[in-house]
Design a protein around this motif. Structure first.
Motif, short mmCIF file in Angstrom:
data_model
loop_
_atom_site.label_atom_id
_atom_site.label_comp_id
_atom_site.label_asym_id
_atom_site.label_seq_id
_atom_site.Cartn_x
_atom_site.Cartn_y
_atom_site.Cartn_z
N GLN A 74 -5.72 -6.19 -10.59
CA GLN A 74 -4.30 -6.22 -9.24
C GLN A 74 -4.46 -5.27 -8.48
OE1 GLN A 74 -6.05 -4.05 -11.64
NE2 GLN A 74 -4.90 -2.51 -12.09
N ASP A 75 -4.04 -5.58 -7.27
CA ASP A 75 -4.17 -4.67 -5.93
C ASP A 75 -3.65 -3.27 -6.13
OD1 ASP A 75 -4.60 -5.98 -3.77
OD2 ASP A 75 -3.02 -7.35 -4.51
N ARG A 76 -4.76 -2.35 -6.28
CA ARG A 76 -4.24 -1.00 -6.47
C ARG A 76 -4.92 -0.40 -5.39
NH1 ARG A 76 -1.14 1.33 -9.54
NH2 ARG A 76 -0.36 0.33 -11.69
N HIS A 77 -3.72 0.04 -4.20
CA HIS A 77 -4.05 1.35 -3.33
C HIS A 77 -3.51 2.38 -3.83
CE1 HIS A 77 -5.23 -3.24 -2.24
NE2 HIS A 77 -3.78 -2.96 -2.35
N HIS A 78 -4.19 2.93 -1.97
CA HIS A 78 -4.06 4.90 -2.45
C HIS A 78 -3.46 5.32 -1.34
CE1 HIS A 78 -6.43 3.93 -5.95
NE2 HIS A 78 -6.07 3.79 -6.61
N LEU A 79 -2.70 6.96 -1.85
CA LEU A 79 -2.25 7.38 -0.69
C LEU A 79 -3.15 9.21 -1.57
CD1 LEU A 79 -0.28 7.70 1.32
CD2 LEU A 79 1.52 8.56 -0.17
N THR A 80 -3.77 8.98 -0.50
CA THR A 80 -5.13 10.37 -0.65
C THR A 80 -4.86 11.17 0.02
OG1 THR A 80 -6.21 8.71 -1.06
CG2 THR A 80 -7.77 10.84 -1.11
N GLU A 91 2.27 0.77 -4.43
CA GLU A 91 2.51 -0.80 -5.60
C GLU A 91 2.76 -1.87 -4.23
OE1 GLU A 91 2.75 -0.94 -8.17
OE2 GLU A 91 2.14 1.50 -8.38
N GLN A 92 2.75 -1.52 -3.08
CA GLN A 92 3.10 -2.57 -2.12
C GLN A 92 1.58 -3.32 -1.85
OE1 GLN A 92 4.42 0.83 -1.91
NE2 GLN A 92 6.32 0.20 -0.85
N CYS A 93 1.93 -4.55 -1.42
CA CYS A 93 0.07 -4.94 -0.83
C CYS A 93 0.29 -5.27 0.59
CB CYS A 93 -0.48 -4.78 -1.53
SG CYS A 93 -2.12 -5.35 -0.83
N PRO A 94 0.51 -5.61 1.35
CA PRO A 94 1.02 -6.65 2.50
C PRO A 94 -0.22 -7.39 2.52
CG PRO A 94 0.61 -4.45 3.45
CD PRO A 94 0.27 -4.17 2.38
N TYR A 112 -12.15 -8.52 -3.46
CA TYR A 112 -11.02 -7.97 -3.27
C TYR A 112 -11.91 -6.98 -1.87
CZ TYR A 112 -14.56 -4.13 -4.26
OH TYR A 112 -15.65 -3.15 -4.50
N HIS A 113 -9.82 -5.91 -1.77
CA HIS A 113 -10.39 -5.84 -0.83
C HIS A 113 -9.53 -3.87 -1.72
CE1 HIS A 113 -6.17 -7.19 -1.02
NE2 HIS A 113 -5.23 -6.15 -0.72
N THR A 114 -9.60 -2.90 -0.44
CA THR A 114 -8.71 -1.52 -0.93
C THR A 114 -8.11 -1.24 0.56
OG1 THR A 114 -10.52 -0.36 0.21
CG2 THR A 114 -11.53 -1.23 -1.55
N LEU A 115 -6.90 -0.32 0.22
CA LEU A 115 -6.53 0.22 1.46
C LEU A 115 -6.11 1.51 0.78
CD1 LEU A 115 -4.01 -0.37 3.35
CD2 LEU A 115 -3.22 -1.55 1.90
N GLU A 116 -6.37 2.15 1.87
CA GLU A 116 -6.27 3.37 1.75
C GLU A 116 -5.78 4.63 2.44
OE1 GLU A 116 -8.27 7.12 -0.81
OE2 GLU A 116 -9.22 4.85 -0.45
N PHE A 117 -4.49 5.04 1.85
CA PHE A 117 -4.36 5.80 3.26
C PHE A 117 -4.17 7.34 2.72
CE2 PHE A 117 -1.48 2.92 2.97
CZ PHE A 117 -0.36 2.14 4.47
N PHE A 118 -4.49 8.20 4.71
CA PHE A 118 -4.95 9.46 4.10
C PHE A 118 -3.76 10.23 5.12
CE2 PHE A 118 -8.34 6.78 3.15
CZ PHE A 118 -9.67 7.56 2.26
N GLY A 119 -4.09 11.67 4.66
CA GLY A 119 -3.11 12.26 5.21
C GLY A 119 -2.68 13.99 4.32
N LEU A 120 -1.82 14.08 4.12
CA LEU A 120 -1.59 15.54 3.59
C LEU A 120 -0.37 15.45 2.19
CD1 LEU A 120 -1.98 18.79 6.46
CD2 LEU A 120 -3.72 17.79 4.55
N CYS A 121 -0.77 15.52 1.69
CA CYS A 121 0.27 15.47 0.25
C CYS A 121 2.11 16.50 0.70
CB CYS A 121 -0.26 15.61 -0.91
SG CYS A 121 -0.58 17.36 -1.76
#
Lengths: 136, 136
Positions: A74-80, A91-94, A112-121
Motif C-alpha cells: 500500500q501507499d504509506r506516506h508520512h508527515l515528519t 492515508e491520502q495519496c493523490p 513505488y513512490h514516496t511522499l513525505e511532508f516536513f515541518g514541525l509537529c
DNA sequence: TTTACTGCAAAGCATTTGCAGGGCG
DNA sequence: CGCCCTGCAAATGCTTTGCAGTAAA
C-alpha cells in the motif's frame, strides 16, 4: 518479480510481511536473530539490496541516514517533524495518476513512490526556538 | 522566518540561492571555500541544521544516506533509479491541496514536502539482472 | 567441482559532538 | 565582559567490502 531467491532473502521477506511497519536493517537483523533465522548483518544488507533491485521491497531513507525497509504494497506516506524526527502515517495519496503518466513519458519502470511532508509537529512548534525540545 | 542569522548562515543561503539545484553539505563546503567564504565543515552542518529548523531550506536524503540541501521554493520532485542512483526532476505536483489539508487536520506546521518515484531508468532496465551495470 | 552465498572483521563516509579559542555586541 | 559562533579533531552510526569458508547444484 524474480523467483530466484536465497534462503536469507526468503526469511527477510517473511519477517517484513509479518510486520505491519517499515523496519531498519539493524532492527531486522535483531528480529531475525530472535526468530532463529540468525544471519550476519552483511547478509541482511546484501539481501535487502537484492530485493530492492527486484522491486520487492521499498526503502525510505530518514534524515538521519538510516533506511527503513518494507514490502511494496500500500501507499504509506508520512508527515515528519524536522525537530524531533517523529513521523506519522498519512492515508491520502493523490499520486497514482501521475505515476502512471511518468511510467510512459520517462520510460521508467516505477516500483513505488514516496511522499513525505516536513515541518514541525504540534509539540515542537511552541518549544525551544533555539534548541532544547528533546521532549518528543 | 527568523531574522537572526549568523554570517555563516547568510553565506550559505547566498550560495544556495545562486545555485539552481540541490547540493550536498560536502560540496557546499567546497563551494564556499572556492568563493572565499571558507568555513569549517562542522559549521556548515550546524548552519544547515539551523536553517532547516527555520524552514528556510529543504532537505532531501538520498538512498546513499547523503543529504541534499536547497532553498525552499518551487516544488522539485524526482524520479530516481534504484540501480544507478541517477535521478531526474519531475514538473508535475498534485500535492498542494493535500498539503493544505494536512496543515489543518494534523496541526503540523508544514514547511515543504518531497515526492519521489523509484524504479529503474531505461538504461538500467535491460542490463545486469544480477549485478554489473555500473554504466550509468 | 563450480558457483554463489555467508560470516566476520575491517574499512568507508556522511554527519555529529567535545572542547577551546575568538569575535561581536 | 560575556555569550554565541567557529574550527579542529575525535567519535558515532549505518552501510559496504575483502576475503576465506561453506552450502548448494
Amino acid at each position: 518479480m524474480k523467483a530466484r531467491r536465497t534462503r536469507s532473502q526468503e526469511q527477510i521477506l517473511t519477517v517484513l510481511a509479518d510486520l505491519n511497519q517499515a523496519i531498519s536493517a539493524q532492527n531486522l537483523y535483531v528480529k531475525l536473530r530472535e526468530q532463529q533465522h540468525t544471519m550476519g548483518l552483511a547478509t541482511v544488507y546484501r539481501a535487502l539490496e537484492a530485493l530492492k533491485l527486484e522491486g520487492s521491497i521499498q526503502v525510505r531513507t530518514l534524515p538521519s541516514g538510516e533506511s527503513l525497509y518494507s514490502p511494496v504494497q500500500q501507499d504509506r506516506h508520512h508527515l515528519t517533524c524536522l525537530q524531533c524526527g517523529k513521523s506519522m502515517a498519512i492515508e491520502q495519496c493523490p499520486v497514482h495518476d501521475l505515476e502512471a503518466h511518468l511510467n510512459q513519458s520517462h520510460q521508467f519502470k516505477i516500483f513505488y513512490h514516496t511522499l513525505e511532508f516536513f515541518g514541525l509537529c504540534p509539540r515542537c512548534q511552541g518549544e525551544g526556538e533555539g534548541e532544547g525540545a528533546v521532549s518528543c
